[in-house]
Each structure stands twice: as structure tokens, then as C-alpha cells.
Design an enzyme around this catalytic site. Structure first.
Site, PDB file in Angstrom:
ATOM      1  CG  ASP A   7      -1.658   1.239   1.467  1.00  0.00           C
ATOM      2  OD1 ASP A   7      -2.277   1.732   0.521  1.00  0.00           O
ATOM      3  OD2 ASP A   7      -1.619   1.755   2.610  1.00  0.00           O
ATOM      4  CG  PHE A   8       2.126   5.395  -1.836  1.00  0.00           C
ATOM      5  CD1 PHE A   8       3.432   5.071  -2.156  1.00  0.00           C
ATOM      6  CD2 PHE A   8       1.809   6.726  -1.617  1.00  0.00           C
ATOM      7  CE1 PHE A   8       4.416   6.060  -2.251  1.00  0.00           C
ATOM      8  CE2 PHE A   8       2.769   7.725  -1.718  1.00  0.00           C
ATOM      9  CZ  PHE A   8       4.077   7.385  -2.045  1.00  0.00           C
ATOM     10  CG  ASP A   9      -1.760   7.834   0.316  1.00  0.00           C
ATOM     11  OD1 ASP A   9      -1.531   9.030   0.517  1.00  0.00           O
ATOM     12  OD2 ASP A   9      -1.888   7.354  -0.828  1.00  0.00           O
ATOM     13  CD  GLU A  16      -3.223   8.860   4.609  1.00  0.00           C
ATOM     14  OE1 GLU A  16      -3.826   8.794   3.515  1.00  0.00           O
ATOM     15  OE2 GLU A  16      -2.966   7.864   5.303  1.00  0.00           O
ATOM     16  NE  ARG A  52     -11.159   9.812   0.613  1.00  0.00           N
ATOM     17  CZ  ARG A  52     -10.249   8.874   0.853  1.00  0.00           C
ATOM     18  NH1 ARG A  52      -9.191   9.155   1.574  1.00  0.00           N
ATOM     19  NH2 ARG A  52     -10.390   7.662   0.368  1.00  0.00           N
ATOM     20  CB  THR A  95      -1.818   3.135  -3.691  1.00  0.00           C
ATOM     21  OG1 THR A  95      -2.362   4.198  -2.893  1.00  0.00           O
ATOM     22  CG2 THR A  95      -1.346   3.705  -5.025  1.00  0.00           C
ATOM     23  N   GLY A  96      -5.034   3.030  -3.491  1.00  0.00           N
ATOM     24  CA  GLY A  96      -6.183   3.844  -3.857  1.00  0.00           C
ATOM     25  C   GLY A  96      -5.799   5.305  -4.007  1.00  0.00           C
ATOM     26  CE  LYS A 141      -4.961  -0.834  -1.885  1.00  0.00           C
ATOM     27  NZ  LYS A 141      -4.070  -0.225  -0.875  1.00  0.00           N
ATOM     28  CG  ASP A 164      -2.376   1.966   6.583  1.00  0.00           C
ATOM     29  OD1 ASP A 164      -2.750   3.003   7.162  1.00  0.00           O
ATOM     30  OD2 ASP A 164      -2.420   1.833   5.353  1.00  0.00           O
ATOM     31  CG  ASN A 167      -7.742   0.828   0.954  1.00  0.00           C
ATOM     32  OD1 ASN A 167      -7.183   1.038   2.018  1.00  0.00           O
ATOM     33  ND2 ASN A 167      -7.268   1.260  -0.188  1.00  0.00           N
ATOM     34  CG  ASP A 168      -4.066  -1.559   2.658  1.00  0.00           C
ATOM     35  OD1 ASP A 168      -3.957  -1.354   1.439  1.00  0.00           O
ATOM     36  OD2 ASP A 168      -3.750  -0.722   3.524  1.00  0.00           O
TER      37      ASP A 168
END
Length: 215
Positions: A7-9, A16, A52, A95-96, A141, A164, A167-168
Site C-alpha cells: 500500500d502507499f498512503d 496522505e 473526497r 494504492t487507492g 486489491k 494498514d 481497503n488493504d
């Protein structure tokens, strides 16, 4: 070869992206509330991202680029990615978050991912449109990980997922080794290991035979 999916963020990065964008758009509080609800699995990721993106509609392209330029990798993340690739593993970012932020953060530290699967915020007439598009809005994912593993000829048992947030969860549930990076409470139960630094993540990967023991 193993497939290592990050994941990224909140994982590879402690930035973020939507927060950085929201600060420049004057909607930080509203976006923080939506993000928190999504990370705790109270609303769907797709619903949260569309909401968002709508709040960010009208943000000037220059301000958006400033936000993406401010995205940073966590200490040790670039080094760990380089070690994994040097050992012959395929490193993916699932990543989202948004492609431009991921790419700029990696470029800044000379890090590379073999595959980036991310979303986009379209721009028209020099401003964000308020829409979002990409494979990891409605898509999940676990499917992205399985498709990439199949393309590479890597068995799912040889996949590692690191994340984390809620969504992961799908990729953490199906990966051969699942590592939570300071995971949210809803995520922790599915993790084989939990870490709070890239150094500790490296040690976990060494312990599981993914990485050789020397830097």
C-alpha cells in the site's frame, strides 16, 4: 521470485495525498472525517474516494501539483524497495491513492517499483474536475494482487502484502505473508506480522526468507 505488494498512503508513505490536496483546497476537516470513516471500514472505499474527489473539485492544477510534490516516502522505504528488487523480487505499489503522488515520491528518492496500480484525479481547464478514475476505486486489491501474480507466474503463496487500512484487508487476506504497518484495529487480526518501521519490516522479510540477511 516473490511478489511484494505495498500500500502507499500510510504504509510506504506517511503522507496522505488527499490531506495534502485538501489543505490546499480548504477542505481538510471534511476530508479527514471521510478518510477516517473509510479506514475503519464504516463506509466503502469507493464511496469515500468519490466523496473526497468531489470536495477537491475546482482545485487549481498548480496547487494539486504542489501537493503531489510534497508526498514523501517513509524513512528506509526506498532502501527496502531497492533491496527487494536487488534480490530479484517484483515490487508493486497497489494504492487507492494517486499515480502522480506515488511517482514523484519514488523519483525524489531514486526508488523504483516494477508495477504501480493507482487511481487518478482528472484535470480539465487547469482544475481538478471533482471526479476520480482508476482500477482501485471499485476494484479491490485482492483481485489486483491475484492478477499481477498470475501475469508474473508467481503462486499466491509467494506473495507478500503490506498495508494498514480497511481497503488493504482484501489483499492481506489472500497474500502468502500479510504484514500490517501500524494497522488499524479492523486490520490487525488478519496480519501475520505487525511492524512500525521499514527497518522492522526488513527484519520480518528476512525472518521469512524473503530477503537475504545482509543489506
Amino acid at each position: 521470485m516473490s511478489l511484494i505488494a505495498f500500500d502507499f498512503d500510510g504504509t510506504l508513505s506517511d503522507s496522505e495525498m488527499t490531506v495534502l490536496l485538501a489543505e490546499r483546497g480548504g477542505v481538510a476537516d471534511e476530508i479527514a472525517e471521510i478518510t477516517e470513516r473509510a479506514m475503519n471500514d464504516e463506509i466503502s472505499y469507493a464511496e469515500s474516494l468519490y466523496s473526497r474527489a468531489e470536495l477537491l473539485g475546482g482545485l487549481d492544477e498548480g496547487a494539486a501539483n504542489e501537493a503531489f510534490d510534497a508526498v514523501r516516502l517513509r524513512p528506509g522505504a526506498a532502501r527496502l524497495m531497492k533491496r527487494l528488487r536487488a534480490d530479484g523480487h517484483h515490487v508493486a505499489v497497489l494504492t487507492g491513492g494517486f499515480e502522480r503522488g506515488v511517482e514523484r515520491a519514488l523519483e525524489r528518492e531514486g526508488a523504483e517499483a516494477d508495477t504501480i496500480v493507482a487511481n487518478r484525479l482528472p484535470i480539465a481547464n487547469g482544475k481538478l474536475t471533482g471526479e476520480a478514475e482508476g482500477p482501485l476505486i471499485e476494484g479491490t486489491k485482492d483481485d489486483a494482487l491475484a492478477e499481477l501474480a498470475a501475469d508474473l507466474g508467481v503462486p499466491m503463496a509467494s506473495t507478500v502484502a503490506v498495508g494498514d487500512g480497511a481497503n488493504d484487508l482484501p489483499m492481506l487476506e489472500v497474500a502468502g505473508l500479510s504484514v500490517g504497518f501500524v494497522p488499524k484495529p479492523a486490520v490487525r487480526p488478519v496480519c501475520d506480522a505487525v511492524v512500525a518501521s521499514m527497518y522492522r519490516l526488513g527484519k520480518v522479510l528476512e525472518a521469512h526468507g524473503v530477503l537475504s540477511g545482509s543489506e
